[in-house]
Enzyme design. Structure first.
Site, PDB file in Angstrom:
ATOM      1  N   ARG A  41       0.838  -1.189   0.000  1.00  0.00           N
ATOM      2  CA  ARG A  41       0.000   0.000   0.000  1.00  0.00           C
ATOM      3  C   ARG A  41       0.875   1.241   0.000  1.00  0.00           C
ATOM      4  NH1 ARG A  41      -5.169  -1.616   0.583  1.00  0.00           N
ATOM      5  NH2 ARG A  41      -5.821   0.552   0.604  1.00  0.00           N
ATOM      6  N   ASP A 133      -1.592   3.278  16.880  1.00  0.00           N
ATOM      7  CA  ASP A 133      -0.703   2.900  15.782  1.00  0.00           C
ATOM      8  C   ASP A 133      -1.443   2.757  14.462  1.00  0.00           C
ATOM      9  OD1 ASP A 133       1.874   2.962  16.649  1.00  0.00           O
ATOM     10  OD2 ASP A 133       1.946   0.884  17.297  1.00  0.00           O
ATOM     11  N   ASN A 134      -2.761   2.772  14.503  1.00  0.00           N
ATOM     12  CA  ASN A 134      -3.554   2.658  13.282  1.00  0.00           C
ATOM     13  C   ASN A 134      -4.234   3.974  12.912  1.00  0.00           C
ATOM     14  OD1 ASN A 134      -2.846  -0.009  13.046  1.00  0.00           O
ATOM     15  ND2 ASN A 134      -4.715  -0.798  13.977  1.00  0.00           N
TER      16      ASN A 134
END
Length: 225
Positions: A41, A133-134
């Site tokens: 990605r 963290d996302n």
């Protein structure tokens, strides 16, 4: 997501190997083997809220701290790099006053995060694992894991089978994103007064409501697109 108008990373390539991996999709012990596949990605940056938490001071309750606790010089370098690279307009407007620059940066992150989660709610999309963290520092959807769309309106929909308590349920997403913004504020406290960031955090709900209602009004044609 991109074609739904949601800020997101993009899939560049998908590579499948002959290596077999074991999957237990529902954590029931019914293991199946699949070929390992990697999706590459791309995004303008993969810096995230958690990138700044490595500098967090020791927590009074848990005793835990970031691995680079107290290294304010590195935190400042990371902040300057992030703003210069990802928010050049803020860098140019506040280059002589770093405190105001950092506050403007935090304000923009809070705004973009509120608008991003509002966009998710408008299409019935559930991320599944909304930890710090996302959370992207530029307000795009990252880390596609156990995500899912709701087939019919179900506020408590949980797409992550390991989320037993429903922490990341569909209707919890706005509050979780706001909570993550507060965690980012804690990480930035060595360079910004918490009282000033708390004022910014209060704007999260307004940004969310305005974006959500505007988007939903367009959906039902109450606003000309």
């Amino acid at each position: 997501m991109f074609h739904l108008g949601i800020a997101t990373t993009r899939a560049a390539t998908c590579v499948t190997s002959d290596t077999m991996v074991e999957r237990d999709m529902n954590y029931t012990g019914d293991i199946i083997k699949e070929r390992a596949t990697l999706i590459l990605r791309i995004a303008p940056t993969f810096l995230r809220f958690g990138s700044f938490e490595i500098f967090k001071p020791r927590d009074a309750i848990s005793g835990r701290c970031g691995p680079s606790m107290g290294q304010k010089d590195i935190l400042t370098q990371l902040l300057n790099y992030t703003i210069h690279s990802c928010y050049p307009q803020i860098w140019q407007s506040h280059v002589e006053d770093k405190t105001e620059m950092y506050l403007a940066f935090f304000s923009e992150v809070v705004k973009q995060t509120a608008q991003l989660v509002a966009a998710w709610q408008c299409i019935g999309w559930c991320h599944g694992v909304l930890n710090t963290d996302n959370m992207s520092i530029i307000g795009v959807t990252i880390d596609y894991g156990p995500y899912g769309f709701i087939d019919q309106y179900e506020p408590g929909f949980v797409c992550n089978s390991s989320d037993d308590r429903g922490r990341y349920a569909f209707d919890c997403q706005p509050d979780i994103c706001k909570w993550n913004c507060h965690k980012l504020a804690e990480a930035l406290e060595p360079v910004l007064q918490m009282s000033r960031m708390e004022d910014v955090l209060q704007s999260f709900d307004q940004h969310y409501e305005e974006f959500y209602h505007n988007k939903m009004m367009k959906k039902v044609s109450f606003i000309r697109v």
